[in-house]
Design a protein around this motif. Structure first.
Motif, mmCIF file in Angstrom:
data_model
loop_
_atom_site.group_PDB
_atom_site.id
_atom_site.type_symbol
_atom_site.label_atom_id
_atom_site.label_comp_id
_atom_site.label_asym_id
_atom_site.label_seq_id
_atom_site.Cartn_x
_atom_site.Cartn_y
_atom_site.Cartn_z
ATOM 1 N N PRO A 1 -13.820 13.192 15.686
ATOM 2 C CA PRO A 1 -14.137 14.346 14.848
ATOM 3 C C PRO A 1 -13.604 14.132 13.433
ATOM 4 N N TYR A 2 -14.365 14.557 12.453
ATOM 5 C CA TYR A 2 -13.939 14.361 11.069
ATOM 6 C C TYR A 2 -12.590 15.027 10.824
ATOM 7 N N SER A 3 -11.669 14.267 10.262
ATOM 8 C CA SER A 3 -10.370 14.782 9.861
ATOM 9 C C SER A 3 -9.947 14.030 8.612
ATOM 10 N N PRO A 4 -9.456 14.734 7.586
ATOM 11 C CA PRO A 4 -9.011 14.038 6.363
ATOM 12 C C PRO A 4 -7.859 13.081 6.621
ATOM 13 N N GLN A 5 -7.189 13.195 7.776
ATOM 14 C CA GLN A 5 -6.099 12.278 8.073
ATOM 15 C C GLN A 5 -6.592 10.835 8.178
ATOM 16 N N PHE A 6 -7.817 10.643 8.687
ATOM 17 C CA PHE A 6 -8.363 9.291 8.783
ATOM 18 C C PHE A 6 -8.656 8.705 7.398
ATOM 19 N N LEU A 7 -8.800 9.556 6.394
ATOM 20 C CA LEU A 7 -9.138 9.113 5.047
ATOM 21 C C LEU A 7 -7.901 8.846 4.201
ATOM 22 N N SER A 8 -6.724 9.221 4.692
ATOM 23 C CA SER A 8 -5.507 9.067 3.907
ATOM 24 C C SER A 8 -5.232 7.591 3.617
ATOM 25 N N GLY A 9 -5.162 7.254 2.342
ATOM 26 C CA GLY A 9 -4.968 5.865 1.930
ATOM 27 C C GLY A 9 -6.258 5.119 1.691
ATOM 28 N N PHE A 10 -7.414 5.763 1.937
ATOM 29 C CA PHE A 10 -8.722 5.149 1.733
ATOM 30 C C PHE A 10 -9.562 6.036 0.816
ATOM 31 N N ARG A 11 -10.712 5.528 0.434
ATOM 32 C CA ARG A 11 -11.646 6.300 -0.367
ATOM 33 C C ARG A 11 -12.869 6.633 0.480
ATOM 34 N N ALA A 12 -13.515 7.722 0.131
ATOM 35 C CA ALA A 12 -14.732 8.124 0.830
ATOM 36 C C ALA A 12 -15.833 8.324 -0.201
ATOM 37 N N GLU A 13 -16.969 7.675 0.021
ATOM 38 C CA GLU A 13 -18.091 7.812 -0.899
ATOM 39 C C GLU A 13 -18.909 9.054 -0.538
ATOM 40 N N GLY A 14 -19.249 9.835 -1.545
ATOM 41 C CA GLY A 14 -20.139 10.964 -1.326
ATOM 42 C C GLY A 14 -21.578 10.476 -1.201
ATOM 43 N N TYR A 15 -22.388 11.186 -0.428
ATOM 44 C CA TYR A 15 -23.760 10.715 -0.233
ATOM 45 C C TYR A 15 -24.617 10.999 -1.465
ATOM 46 N N THR A 16 -25.481 10.033 -1.790
ATOM 47 C CA THR A 16 -26.431 10.162 -2.896
ATOM 48 C C THR A 16 -27.872 10.154 -2.385
ATOM 49 N N VAL A 17 -28.054 9.795 -1.128
ATOM 50 C CA VAL A 17 -29.364 9.910 -0.479
ATOM 51 C C VAL A 17 -29.371 11.256 0.246
ATOM 52 N N GLN A 18 -30.157 12.199 -0.261
ATOM 53 C CA GLN A 18 -30.183 13.532 0.317
ATOM 54 C C GLN A 18 -30.809 13.503 1.713
ATOM 55 N N LEU A 19 -30.526 14.551 2.483
ATOM 56 C CA LEU A 19 -30.989 14.601 3.870
ATOM 57 C C LEU A 19 -32.502 14.421 4.003
ATOM 58 N N PRO A 20 -33.353 15.076 3.196
ATOM 59 C CA PRO A 20 -34.803 14.857 3.346
ATOM 60 C C PRO A 20 -35.211 13.408 3.124
ATOM 61 N N ASP A 21 -34.597 12.756 2.127
ATOM 62 C CA ASP A 21 -34.929 11.346 1.859
ATOM 63 C C ASP A 21 -34.419 10.449 2.987
ATOM 64 N N GLY A 22 -33.231 10.763 3.517
ATOM 65 C CA GLY A 22 -32.719 9.999 4.646
ATOM 66 C C GLY A 22 -33.607 10.139 5.866
ATOM 67 N N HIS A 23 -34.172 11.343 6.059
ATOM 68 C CA HIS A 23 -35.074 11.569 7.181
ATOM 69 C C HIS A 23 -36.334 10.724 7.056
ATOM 70 N N VAL A 24 -36.862 10.620 5.842
ATOM 71 C CA VAL A 24 -38.055 9.785 5.617
ATOM 72 C C VAL A 24 -37.756 8.334 5.984
ATOM 73 N N LEU A 25 -36.584 7.830 5.568
ATOM 74 C CA LEU A 25 -36.212 6.451 5.889
ATOM 75 C C LEU A 25 -36.045 6.273 7.404
ATOM 76 N N ALA A 26 -35.468 7.282 8.064
ATOM 77 C CA ALA A 26 -35.269 7.192 9.511
ATOM 78 C C ALA A 26 -36.600 7.157 10.253
ATOM 79 N N VAL A 27 -37.544 7.996 9.824
ATOM 80 C CA VAL A 27 -38.866 8.005 10.465
ATOM 81 C C VAL A 27 -39.536 6.647 10.294
ATOM 82 N N GLY A 28 -39.344 6.026 9.121
ATOM 83 C CA GLY A 28 -39.906 4.691 8.897
ATOM 84 C C GLY A 28 -39.334 3.669 9.858
ATOM 85 N N ARG A 29 -38.028 3.708 10.102
ATOM 86 C CA ARG A 29 -37.413 2.772 11.044
ATOM 87 C C ARG A 29 -37.844 3.069 12.478
#
Length: 373
Positions: free
Chosen positions: A251-279
């Motif tokens: 389960p997501y917890s910020p404790q796993f991120l401590s000492g690391f970086r997390a990238e925010g998503y730039t591919v929005q959910l609708p665009d990701g869905h299009v890519l998933a349907v293609g695969r």
């Protein structure tokens, strides 16, 4: 134990900082272990977990509701993002940090003090490899590259080459599919014919295909079709890091991120869905060809219905290094769970030219020897 002084106390209210109970320094997540560790006094603190929490990590949300912007308020979060103007990466940074180097391309960037609203991660795949283990995997991979510049070889051998631990955003999609298809099945048969070769009549077998029209249906349940929700890394390299063992999702917890970086998503959910349907379509067409059977297949049409579409937002671990050679950035990525390595590489023009010259000389010697026998 390090002789360095502990860092300043954490910023109040910052959920990504976990002060050590003994000295107040920042606790960091320890790859391969479910605990936080203080690098100054060695204090350890376990990250609690249970089977019920793991079940929560595997829960999905209704895709149609999300695409219609009907997600509940607790599924959305606000966080501060650094945006790189060179490669477009968006990385979550410590609120006390005001400037940094982009981990994706090495360009100097300045943090944006604004916040963004994004879908909250449901689960995280914790780092399993420590930086030293990831560095060894990268060094072994770089050392096997032929025609690489000597400077790259030196970089591979250097213990000072630093890797950044990054949690990269992914969309994970589920779907029940039912597909109708039309096409043709080709069955091979052979005919014997006689041909004249240099004045001599010979017989040979000629392969031919007999085609007939077919139609049918196939069905497949897709579970955890992963789509990288970022444009900062070459998609072909990151896909080559697969497979991921998603059974280890937590389960997501910020404790796993401590000492690391997390990238925010730039591919929005609708665009990701299009890519998933293609695969998914790629897999379905393979199913269709198997269903058609025969020796060869022609697929004319595939009409697919998607039912019970679900998704979740997950973070996957990647160790990454950015290497600059003659003014250009080259990136290497290591699967933070399995140690699999992929990346870009420069080529040494001198080594390639030398290899071509040697090949020409060898070919010339062989030709001379065969002609003078």
């Amino acid at each position: 134990m390090s002789d360095a002084s502990p860092p300043a106390p954490p910023v109040a209210g910052d959920e990504h900082r976990f002060p050590c109970e003994n000295c107040g320094a920042q606790l960091r997540f320890s790859p391969g272990q479910r605990r936080l560790t203080c690098q100054y006094c060695g204090h350890e603190q376990d990250i609690p977990h249970s089977e019920a929490e793991r079940d929560i990590a595997l829960e999905t949300m209704d895709l149609r509701e999300a695409l219609a912007n009907h997600l509940p308020a607790d599924a959305i979060e606000e966080h501060r993002i650094l945006s790189c103007s060179n490669c477009g990466a968006q990385v979550d940074f410590d609120p006390a940090q005001h400037a940094a180097q982009c981990p994706f391309c090495g360009s100097p960037v300045v943090t944006d003090t604004g916040t963004q609203r994004q879908i909250k991660p449901a689960a995280v795949l914790p780092f399993k490899l420590a930086e030293r283990e990831a560095h060894d995997a990268m060094k072994s991979w770089l050392g096997r590259l032929w025609f690489a510049p000597n400077k790259l070889k030196e970089y591979a051998r250097s213990d000072g080459s630093r890797l950044d631990g990054l949690y990269v955003p992914y969309w994970s999609f589920d779907s029940d599919t039912r597909s109708r298809y039309t096409g043709e099945r080709g069955d091979a048969y052979y005919e014997t014919r006689t041909v004249n070769r240099n004045g001599k009549m010979e017989t040979e077998q000629v392969r031919k295909i007999r085609w007939h029209r077919v139609s049918g249906r196939v069905a497949r349940h897709f579970h955890d079709m992963l789509i990288m929700a970022s444009q900062s890394l070459p998609r072909k390299y990151v896909r080559a890091l697969e497979p991921w063992m998603l059974g280890e999702l937590a389960p997501y917890s910020p404790q796993f991120l401590s000492g690391f970086r997390a990238e925010g998503y730039t591919v929005q959910l609708p665009d990701g869905h299009v890519l998933a349907v293609g695969r998914m379509d790629e897999v379905i067409r393979q199913d269709v060809r198997r269903d058609i059977g025969g020796d060869e297949q022609r697929v004319h049409s595939v009409d697919t219905d998607h039912q019970d579409e679900r998704f979740k937002h997950v973070l996957l671990p990647i160790w990454m290094a950015a290497y600059r050679y003659r003014g250009k950035s080259y990136r290497f990525v290591v699967n933070g769970q399995t140690g699999k390595v992929q990346g870009e590489r420069p080529w040494s023009a001198w080594k390639i030219t030398g290899a071509v010259i040697v090949a020409i000389i060898v070919a010339g010697v062989i030709f001379y020897v065969t002609q003078n026998r």
